[in-house]
Scaffold this active site. Structure first.
Site, short mmCIF file in Angstrom:
data_model
loop_
_atom_site.label_atom_id
_atom_site.label_comp_id
_atom_site.label_asym_id
_atom_site.label_seq_id
_atom_site.Cartn_x
_atom_site.Cartn_y
_atom_site.Cartn_z
N SER A 1 0.85 -1.19 0.00
CA SER A 1 0.00 0.00 0.00
C SER A 1 0.88 1.23 0.00
CB SER A 1 -0.89 0.00 1.25
OG SER A 1 -1.53 1.26 1.43
N TYR B 1 -1.70 -1.16 10.32
CA TYR B 1 -1.80 -1.40 8.88
C TYR B 1 -0.51 -0.99 8.17
CZ TYR B 1 -3.82 -1.15 4.14
OH TYR B 1 -4.08 -1.32 2.80
#
Length: 275
Positions: free
Chosen positions: A155, A168
């Site tokens: 990401s 995350y």
């Protein structure tokens, strides 16, 4: 003639979103598909997870695209289940050439306020689950002796800090070094390993109330329109969110012979968000 004729790809998180898109796209290019996702619950996740019907729909879409598919319900946290799913696919197709470690979750929370379960489930799925997926699958590419390709879904959060995403971001950043180490280890086998780093993508993991609140903490009950206003401001190109197909385009490049000498790289698809 497809770019992947005769090859076989293993895709995790294939029931919907990016995983489904990747499975269908690679099938259109001639690849056989081994697909996994899970109906297991994850207590920290604030949005509905994939269902058996979702995975069945991926099967239908792959077959409608002219492809063959072996699909199994398997949780990336469950190493024996992942191994069994891959082995079932290899038994059907006779080989494995490509691995797309795509499965992941989102569960926004302030760093010092999140529960231990919230932290642990994130790491177990988004980092350790990727390693378990690779451990179950990549040896089949090695044993085939034909080389191959691995793409890990990371990401833009691996590079760009945002509040409420420490767990995350830590997991996604960890995937970068996992990728680089494996790229070195697997290079003698002609197996290439890369990561993709999308900005916001319009999938169920993003289009939910928890994400809307993450992007618009100034509002008590933000709507999708409120979210889109904030998301548009993050990206430098005039786009709110990418589509799964945009990521599939990059994945197809990375696993095809077009990228035959591309390995150990971080492929950023962020609409200029990191500028």
């Amino acid at each position: 003639m497809g770019k992947l004729d005769g090859k076989v790809a293993f895709v995790t998180g294939a029931a919907r979103g990016q995983g489904r898109s990747h499975a269908v796209r690679l099938a259109r290019e001639g690849a056989g598909i081994i697909a996994t996702d899970t109906t297991a619950t994850v207590g920290s996740v604030p949005y509905p997870l994939a269902t058996a019907a979702d995975l069945a729909e991926t099967v239908r879409l792959v077959e409608d695209a002219g492809g063959r598919i072996v699909a199994r319900d398997a949780d990336v946290r469950d190493a024996p289940a992942m191994a069994a799913a891959v082995e079932a696919g290899v038994a059907e197709f006779g080989r494995l050439d490509i691995v797309l470690a795509n499965a992941g979750i989102s569960a926004p929370a302030p760093t010092l306020e999140m529960s231990e379960d919230t932290w642990q489930e994130m790491i177990d799925i988004n980092l350790t689950g990727v390693w378990k997926s690779l451990k179950a699958s990549v040896p089949h590419i090695v044993s085939g002796g034909r080389g191959g390709a691995v793409v890990i879904t990371s990401s833009i959060a691996a590079f760009h800090a945002n509040e409420n995403l420490a767990h995350y971001s830590a997991a996604k950043a960890g995937l970068v070094m996992l990728m680089k180490v494996m790229a070195k280890e697997l290079a003698p086998h002609s197996i290439r390993v890369n990561t993709v780093h999308p900005t916001t993508v319009a999938t169920e993991m993003v289009l939910n109330d928890a994400t809307y609140r993450l992007f618009r903490p100034d509002l008590d009950e933000p709507t999708r329109a409120d979210f889109e206003e904030a998301a548009r401001a993050i990206n430098r190109l005039p786009v709110t969110a990418l589509e799964s197909d945009d990521i599939s385009n990059a994945v197809l490049y990375l696993v095809s012979d077009d990228a035959r000498y591309v390995t150990g790289t971080t492929q950023v698809l962020d609409a200029g968000a990191a500028l």
